[in-house]
Design an enzyme around this catalytic site. Structure first.
Site, PDB file in Angstrom:
ATOM      1  CD  GLU A 248      -2.789   5.520   6.856  1.00  0.00           C
ATOM      2  OE1 GLU A 248      -1.756   5.177   7.452  1.00  0.00           O
ATOM      3  OE2 GLU A 248      -2.924   5.457   5.614  1.00  0.00           O
TER       4      GLU A 248
ATOM      5  CD  GLU B  95      -2.705  -2.007   7.628  1.00  0.00           C
ATOM      6  OE1 GLU B  95      -1.574  -2.093   7.141  1.00  0.00           O
ATOM      7  OE2 GLU B  95      -3.475  -1.066   7.387  1.00  0.00           O
TER       8      GLU B  95
ATOM      9  N   GLY C 145       3.348   2.490  10.868  1.00  0.00           N
ATOM     10  CA  GLY C 145       4.368   3.521  10.735  1.00  0.00           C
ATOM     11  C   GLY C 145       5.103   3.869  12.008  1.00  0.00           C
TER      12      GLY C 145
ATOM     13  N   GLY D 148       3.146  -1.264   4.206  1.00  0.00           N
ATOM     14  CA  GLY D 148       3.114   0.165   3.936  1.00  0.00           C
ATOM     15  C   GLY D 148       4.429   0.669   3.391  1.00  0.00           C
ATOM     16  N   GLY D 149       5.165   1.399   4.221  1.00  0.00           N
ATOM     17  CA  GLY D 149       6.380   2.080   3.770  1.00  0.00           C
ATOM     18  C   GLY D 149       7.394   1.183   3.097  1.00  0.00           C
TER      19      GLY D 149
ATOM     20  CB  SER E   3       5.669  -1.496  11.856  1.00  0.00           C
ATOM     21  OG  SER E   3       5.362  -0.151  12.134  1.00  0.00           O
TER      22      SER E   3
ATOM     23  CG  ASN F 195      -1.790   1.209   1.338  1.00  0.00           C
ATOM     24  OD1 ASN F 195      -1.926   1.972   0.379  1.00  0.00           O
ATOM     25  ND2 ASN F 195      -2.396   1.413   2.495  1.00  0.00           N
ATOM     26  CD1 TRP F 196       3.492   1.243  -2.938  1.00  0.00           C
ATOM     27  CD2 TRP F 196       3.778   2.700  -4.608  1.00  0.00           C
ATOM     28  NE1 TRP F 196       4.411   0.705  -3.795  1.00  0.00           N
ATOM     29  CE2 TRP F 196       4.606   1.575  -4.838  1.00  0.00           C
ATOM     30  CE3 TRP F 196       3.783   3.734  -5.529  1.00  0.00           C
ATOM     31  CZ2 TRP F 196       5.438   1.482  -5.954  1.00  0.00           C
ATOM     32  CZ3 TRP F 196       4.602   3.636  -6.653  1.00  0.00           C
ATOM     33  CH2 TRP F 196       5.424   2.523  -6.861  1.00  0.00           C
ATOM     34  CE  LYS F 197      -0.146   3.194   4.831  1.00  0.00           C
ATOM     35  NZ  LYS F 197       0.043   3.352   6.282  1.00  0.00           N
TER      36      LYS F 197
ATOM     37  CG  HIS G 202      -5.731   1.882   5.555  1.00  0.00           C
ATOM     38  ND1 HIS G 202      -5.212   2.814   6.421  1.00  0.00           N
ATOM     39  CD2 HIS G 202      -4.734   0.972   5.338  1.00  0.00           C
ATOM     40  CE1 HIS G 202      -3.952   2.490   6.701  1.00  0.00           C
ATOM     41  NE2 HIS G 202      -3.643   1.382   6.063  1.00  0.00           N
TER      42      HIS G 202
END
Length: 254
Positions: A97, A165, A171, A232-233, A211, A8-10, A95
């Site tokens: 967010e 999640e 993160g 994610g990241g 994470s 997931n590049w967000k 999600h």
């Protein structure tokens, strides 16, 4: 079941970021990991171009959100049909967010999952508790409520993936222990069994997210009832994402 590793590049990535997709494609062409299904979910602005980069590869393309309706006067929104037209085969809904930043309730997540089914997309339905809920011992109650409200009756193993999640781990560099993840994923499987029946629940993939990185992937992804990861990241860099995918090379996860 074949595990799914989805990136997931967000809200990250300009045209230049597609070079990372090209690098990931090359790595997988040179050293395939057939034990895992691989997906990347870039921002909507990159979907069509990402489809070109990934054409002919085994890497699937996902999107990050959709509107419940097919079309209409909804400036700035994107329908599930538009995502499919751009090349997506799946879409993330619910999600944390989106739930937190945009106040999305379970009922809206449910409607978006139904929109995904309507467009022929797989719905990756996200659930997870906040730090305060975790601290107060409310994790399982929160997850049960989210599952009951967010997962449509029409959900099946063939069209739905559940991603757990914990919000406090996204993160932050913090992760639950493998034992904690096993307890939560087992609980999720049990709730899904009540909602959808044992056969569908048993066949549905449950992803862990929060994470996930190369350093902890092996201990998290082989936990019972964990059938992949929502990354994610670490999915923004081909080398890091490949290192996570590669943990399945030794035989995969049933």
């Amino acid at each position: 079941m074949r595990p799914l590793v989805a990136g997931n590049w967000k809200m990250n990535g300009l045209d230049s970021a597609l070079a990372e997709l090209g690098a990931l494609r090359q790595r997988l062409a040179q050293a395939p990991v057939p034990e895992a299904e691989i997906m990347v979910c870039p921002p909507a602005t990159l979907l069509a171009r990402a489809r070109e980069v990934l054409a002919g590869s085994d890497i699937e393309l996902g999107a990050q959100d959709c509107h419940p309706l097919v079309s209409g006067a909804h400036t700035g929104d994107i329908s599930a049909e538009m995502l499919a037209d751009a090349g997506a085969t799946a879409v993330i809904v619910g999600h944390s967010e989106r739930r937190i930043d945009h106040g999305e309730p379970d009922s809206l997540v449910n409607a978006k999952a139904l929109a995904a089914y309507r467009a022929g997309l797989t719905a990756i339905i996200c659930i997870g508790e906040t730090e305060a809920q975790h601290r107060d011992g409310e994790t399982l109650d929160v997850l049960k409520r989210q599952l009951r409200g967010s997962v449509p009756e029409e959900a099946r193993a063939a069209n739905t993936v559940i991603a757990y999640e914990p919000v406090w781990a996204i993160g932050s560099g913090l992760t639950p222990t493998p034992a904690d993840v096993a307890e939560v994923h087992g609980f999720i499987r049990g709730v899904l069994s009540q909602l959808l029946g044992q056969n569908e629940s048993g066949a549905m993939r449950l992803l862990y997210g929060g994470s996930v990185k190369p350093a902890n992937a092996a201990e998290l992804l082989f936990v019972p009832d964990v059938n992949g990861a929502l990354v994610g990241g670490a999915s923004l860099k081909a080398d890091d994402f490949y290192a996570i995918i590669e943990v399945y090379r030794a035989g995969g996860k049933a």
